[in-house]
Scaffold this motif. Sequence first.
Motif, short mmCIF file in Angstrom:
data_model
loop_
_atom_site.label_atom_id
_atom_site.label_comp_id
_atom_site.label_asym_id
_atom_site.label_seq_id
_atom_site.Cartn_x
_atom_site.Cartn_y
_atom_site.Cartn_z
N VAL A 124 0.84 -1.20 0.00
CA VAL A 124 0.00 0.00 0.00
C VAL A 124 0.88 1.26 0.00
N TRP A 127 2.20 1.78 -3.39
CA TRP A 127 1.15 2.28 -4.30
C TRP A 127 1.01 3.79 -4.20
N PHE A 128 1.03 4.28 -2.95
CA PHE A 128 0.81 5.71 -2.72
C PHE A 128 2.12 6.51 -2.72
N HIS A 187 -13.06 10.98 8.18
CA HIS A 187 -13.90 11.64 7.17
C HIS A 187 -13.93 13.16 7.37
N LEU A 229 -11.00 -3.42 12.68
CA LEU A 229 -10.54 -3.57 11.30
C LEU A 229 -9.13 -4.12 11.34
N ILE A 233 -5.83 -2.83 6.62
CA ILE A 233 -7.01 -2.13 6.09
C ILE A 233 -7.10 -0.72 6.68
N ALA A 236 -4.49 1.46 5.14
CA ALA A 236 -4.80 1.82 3.75
C ALA A 236 -5.85 2.92 3.68
N ILE A 237 -6.87 2.83 4.52
CA ILE A 237 -7.94 3.84 4.50
C ILE A 237 -7.37 5.20 4.92
N ASP A 240 -5.08 6.54 2.14
CA ASP A 240 -5.87 7.03 1.00
C ASP A 240 -6.48 8.39 1.30
N ARG A 241 -6.93 8.59 2.53
CA ARG A 241 -7.51 9.89 2.90
C ARG A 241 -6.42 10.97 2.86
N VAL B 124 -14.74 -6.01 6.66
CA VAL B 124 -14.85 -4.59 6.31
C VAL B 124 -16.32 -4.21 6.10
N VAL B 186 -11.36 8.04 -7.01
CA VAL B 186 -12.18 7.89 -5.79
C VAL B 186 -12.11 9.17 -4.94
N ILE B 220 -8.36 4.17 -7.73
CA ILE B 220 -7.60 4.71 -6.60
C ILE B 220 -6.28 5.20 -7.18
N ALA B 232 -8.95 -6.72 -1.29
CA ALA B 232 -9.62 -6.32 -0.04
C ALA B 232 -9.27 -4.88 0.33
N ILE B 233 -8.03 -4.48 0.04
CA ILE B 233 -7.60 -3.10 0.32
C ILE B 233 -8.38 -2.14 -0.58
N ALA B 236 -11.90 -1.82 0.63
CA ALA B 236 -12.00 -1.06 1.87
C ALA B 236 -11.90 0.45 1.60
N ILE B 237 -10.97 0.83 0.72
CA ILE B 237 -10.79 2.26 0.42
C ILE B 237 -12.05 2.82 -0.23
N ASP B 240 -14.90 2.99 2.36
CA ASP B 240 -14.69 4.11 3.29
C ASP B 240 -15.07 5.44 2.64
N ARG B 241 -14.73 5.59 1.36
CA ARG B 241 -15.08 6.83 0.65
C ARG B 241 -16.61 6.97 0.54
N ALA B 243 -18.69 5.66 2.66
CA ALA B 243 -19.15 5.91 4.03
C ALA B 243 -18.98 7.38 4.40
#
Lengths: 247, 247
Positions: A124, A127-128, A187, A229, A233, A236-237, A240-241, B124, B186, B220, B232-233, B236-237, B240-241, B243
Amino acid sequence: MLTKADIKFVKSLNEKKERYANKLFVAEGNKLVIEILHSKISVTRIFANENWLNLNEKLVGKNIEITLLKHAELTRLSNLQSTREVIALCKIPEYELDFNRLSGLTIALDTIQDPGNLGTIIRVADWFGLNNILCSKETVDCFNPKVVQSTMGSISRVKLFYGDLSIWLNKIEQPVLAASVEGTSVHEYTFPENAVLVIGNEGIGIGTELKPLIQQNICIPRKGSAESLNAAIAAAILIDRYAGLNF
Amino acid sequence: MLTKADIKFVKSLNEKKERYANKLFVAEGNKLVIEILHSKISVTRIFANENWLNLNEKLVGKNIEITLLKHAELTRLSNLQSTREVIALCKIPEYELDFNRLSGLTIALDTIQDPGNLGTIIRVADWFGLNNILCSKETVDCFNPKVVQSTMGSISRVKLFYGDLSIWLNKIEQPVLAASVEGTSVHEYTFPENAVLVIGNEGIGIGTELKPLIQQNICIPRKGSAESLNAAIAAAILIDRYAGLNF
């Protein structure tokens, strides 16, 4: 030819102590080995079948010892359920941690114990485009074969540093954030451009000695009933935020 | 007492065919079994050590067959590396899929093959209160022991339906979204309140027969070099977005 000593040596690298005594780790499979050959990590020895060697001749440097093996011999060396066509012994890279050079989001892992979780977090991060992960000494070794395999090649690009997180977090000037069950909702939180994000242990969360060093707890609001969680996971969330605000 | 027939029967439930012929699945460990005992899933038989039975006497209904076992006997029944104090045989629940009742975000899984990925996605979904997951017939069975264990109890709350995704997605009136390597970011996409989100296979993504049914691809954005994100990652991302916009 595969000798008994070869088998014993390669299998010994499943143990952390032996990996660091020999400064070597094992990578298996075409995709992973090719990514490592293209990276700054040095490969010292390759065990492979004829087909793989024919296809990748140009990629394998002259300083790499090559051992041509049949499928059954590769199986004897392999840690995986289904044997791949190539197994490489790679030098454990030694990176220098320079706090002045940390920028963007730095991940800090407090006692992540599951190899699959660590491998996924490394993937992850890659990736970012996050290049640095600080790990507590109790975090599983990133050159553990299960971690290496589950990074899907990202181990060749992301730098991991093991040490005393409480000393490091004290030293770092950037804000220290943490994934938490309480705190500001991810969020609603505005991530700063430069920060350290602490991810805690799968079962017990973040260690008590680190808690006073955290300036901002960030939670992922729960609407359902799962107790927790998975650490990868959650990481990653949050990453991503951060990415959504800062990239 | 543990009979050879018991061992053979419990082990046979590792096979999908046997699970569905007997309409039973296996759950191991205190936390998971207690979550199932508290849920609508029926438990038919419990193998446990004395300590567990003493602590959970009130929770175990009279219609459940109980077999008191020693640690070594539990080990012979167990699928796990470290044996837990309790193993339960549970009835596979039969849910009815009612398209008119689908609301919020519904997850659709196209050929998710890794049990750990499916288990994590179920967990998740449960965290975010998403109750329904549609699965292609090629998706790993959710009552596979590895899936059940990795849901950490969420298997008792999330409903999974297996069938022909292309028929279902044709029938559903809600917008069909998909996690994709291309499409709208996303970070910029505004999720509708009601939608179906398709997650594709770990290696090949979403099947060609489903692609024409997708109204919105969501990606993403990648900043680094990893070739892909774990299914799964990615799920989840995206969840979450969703949500963050709809809860």
